[in-house]
Design an enzyme around this catalytic site. Structure first.
Site: not given
Lengths: 424, 424
Positions: B124, B186, B209, B233, B255, B258, B322-323, B356, B410, B415
């Site tokens: 996506y 969707q 988003n 981010s 950063q 973004h 994250e970074h 990036d 067990e 088994h």
């Protein structure tokens, strides 16, 4: 048993369907349990022990004494067996440690990955009909190898408030000393939220009934990771004319005895092997202590005659079984065809029980067709792989233009500036 | 900016908190969208394009002509830059291919793992203010290296019903030819459920988003896997007295641009660097086209003076950024201290933009403190690791007793039988 002779390919999508569980039904209960544990902490867990496990527990933490006593309560033979299994599992999982390899993608630009253990992990071991100390090995051994700093274990007490000594012995052998008497969804809630005694963990591992499965799923909204989604255990056996019907039957039954929802599939090209395996199943099941459960699992099992081993492999890839046994003389030829499976057992002497207990591979595997998109538990499950990079001034000069052009094309001018300002 | 001077350790847990989003609010809408796409298929997607993206689309599949034309609509410079980035990303991700290593855990018992690509994956790519063709590279390159057979891409059309040519060019360059004009929840629903045109996939990757994030989470109940949970981010920069304030400021701003929810943290031991970095931020932000967004992100950014670099690293591990940028002279010394981070940038010339876009590492990384329990996207994200085992008769003899004892303990007699019957 559901018997199919040479089913047409168009019927396969129906045949590979797994049972559907209604998740909505129990979601209200799971929310309530998380709220109760979040508010009540240890006391809530003690009350749940009473309510769900009919167990009176003064405190939920297993004491040093209980841990020490466990060793005296199990046989030397069992201890030795557990130790042997631990060695093999350690050896195989240690082989999964990958050395850091620094890559100079262009001169002056060096990139690599380093493993870091997930600091805090929680292991859930179900109670119920079988004390799954083998699962303690499968989760604690790689957690230790990875270097997880805090490894805790939750398991429900029996009605006297005790934990099975084999579970305690195995946990101690693997260096786990924080063990808690709590089971079901409430144990998962405790590990996700933390209580006075139980530390909040970053990732939760282990099998369980549908409440545990639903609770693990729910726990993710608190930022906790889980090993993988879960469903009933499965085996798919593919046999040729050189297979041994008694062996195949034993493997099918060792899956069936797990529970009435176990998924059992047998496929062969050979009519004699087909009928003899069915006969062997009927014969062997009678002697099993868990034959009622196994019988229920067999009721919905699939026995399928196919035109070729190729066709069986294609069906298996669509089914994506947790365990795949190739009881084939020339199994090597078929390995490259396998696309979706959790763990594969090759030849007439590689029974599933070997991997379940002691060969070295992990028995925590994707079920419910998740072998299409998930791997089983391994050392990787207990680490994060962090990427690193170092650019020299020369390296940034070489690559700078590329970054500037791309950043500008994405409309991210500050990204571009971070390069430009350094090259000015 | 929120400025903290030498904050006490007890205040850290508050400082590392991320913004909380109300997931319940949009869950009704997500369910409705999945139902609509499940029932309406392509037609529902065309209607959603009209409703959410104000776009008239006769068909959702990008045509051969559109794909061919894209090449003529972008500059030669941009094409070259994308190609250079692709080479570096390919090189680094190809280095992650691990050769199969067969382990004989005991004589006659051989275990190993083999990679198999996830057959069908969906990528996506969001629309909106920035056409993220760089994310196409980050996801399509490893998908191709892994050998995924079906790689599809969904991205929303602009109001004229078109896709940004840089996205189309990059997709084609990476061998993706099935591209669909659909965005938001969707698009995720379509990849999870399948429509007439869009094949159902096994794993969905890519940013988006809060609707996309919620839809990816929801998609998991249809058996689909996702790359990782997501949040805004983040960058955390640690600087010593040898850092360059202008460089630090540029990284913080790259950063911040973004989005208004971006998380920006700056830590230093040096008061001069501290004030000069703040000044440089104020100066640089004025020239940015996205300065309004960046300014909103800066409003809730943290600028923290600390007593030592050690202390900054400890804070960073709790924050799990994250970074992470170590603008430190002796960064090598501090690498072993890093426990939780998505991707780390070392020294004064390793700007985040390098990773990036073009250095070779992946930019799809864990946010929202998920760096504590998740890795970023890598080649591993596109494969399953299947375990295999072969036991010879002698191997089973050696290990058989161990399996029998454990299975019996067990309570799993079938088994045990699977071994006993083979050794009889």
């Amino acid at each position: 048993m559901k018997i199919y002779r040479y089913p047409e390919k168009k019927t396969w999508p129906d045949l590979v369907q797994r049972p559907v569980f209604e998740r909505e039904e129990i979601s209200g209960l799971i929310t309530e349990i998380f709220e109760a544990v979040g508010k009540g902490g240890d006391q809530a867990l003690i009350e749940f022990n009473k309510k769900f496990d009919k167990a009176v527990t003064q405190q939920i933490t297993v004491s040093e004494t209980e841990l020490a006593n466990a060793e005296n309560e199990i046989s030397e033979d069992l201890k030795k067996a557990i130790q042997q299994a631990k060695e093999n599992i350690s050896k195989f999982h240690a082989s999964q440690i990958v050395e850091t390899q620094k890559i100079e993608t262009i001169k002056g630009v060096t990139c690599w990955r380093e493993n870091r253990a997930i600091e805090k992990v929680g292991i859930y071991i179900p109670g119920g009909t079988a004390p799954l100390f083998s699962t303690v090995l499968m989760l604690a051994v790689p957690a230790n190898l990875a270097g997880c700093r805090e490894i805790i274990l939750c398991t429900p007490p029996d009605s006297s408030g005790n934990i099975n000594p084999a579970i305690l012995f195995t946990a101690k052998l693997c260096g786990i000393t924080k063990i808690f008497k709590t089971g079901g969804a409430q144990a998962v809630a405790a590990m996700a939220l933390g209580t006075e005694s139980i530390p909040k963990v970053y990732k939760i591992f282990g099998p369980g009934n549908q409440y545990v499965v639903a609770a693990k799923e729910y726990a993710q909204r608190y930022g906790v990771a889980i090993d993988m989604p879960a469903g009933p255990s499965e085996v798919l056996v593919i046999a040729d004319s050189k297979a041994v019907p008694e062996f195949c039957a034993a493997d099918l039954l060792s899956q069936a005895e797990h529970g009435s929802d176990s998924q059992v599939v047998f496929m062969t090209t050979d009519f004699k092997i087909f009928t003899e395996t069915i006969e062997a199943v009927e014969k062997q099941i009678k002697k099993l202590p868990r034959n009622e459960m196994a019988g229920q699992a067999l009721d919905h099992s699939l026995f399928i005659l196919v035109n070729s081993i190729d066709e069986a492999l294609k069906f298996s890839n669509l089914y994506a079984p947790e365990h795949l046994i190739l009881a084939l003389e020339d199994f090597d030829e078929y390995v490259p065809m396998i696309e979706n499976a959790g763990s594969v057992f090759l030849g007439n002497y590689s029974c599933e029980s070997a991997g379940d207990y002691a060969s070295g591979t992990n028995h925590t595997l994707p079920t419910n067709a998740y072998a299409k998109n998930y791997s089983g538990v391994s050392l990787d499950s207990f680490v994060k792989k962090i990427t690193f990079q170092h650019l020299s001034k020369e390296g940034l000069k070489k690559i700078g233009k590329t970054i500037e052009i791309m950043a500008e094309a994405e409309g991210l001018i500050a990204h571009k500036n971070a390069v430009s300002i350094r090259l000015k």
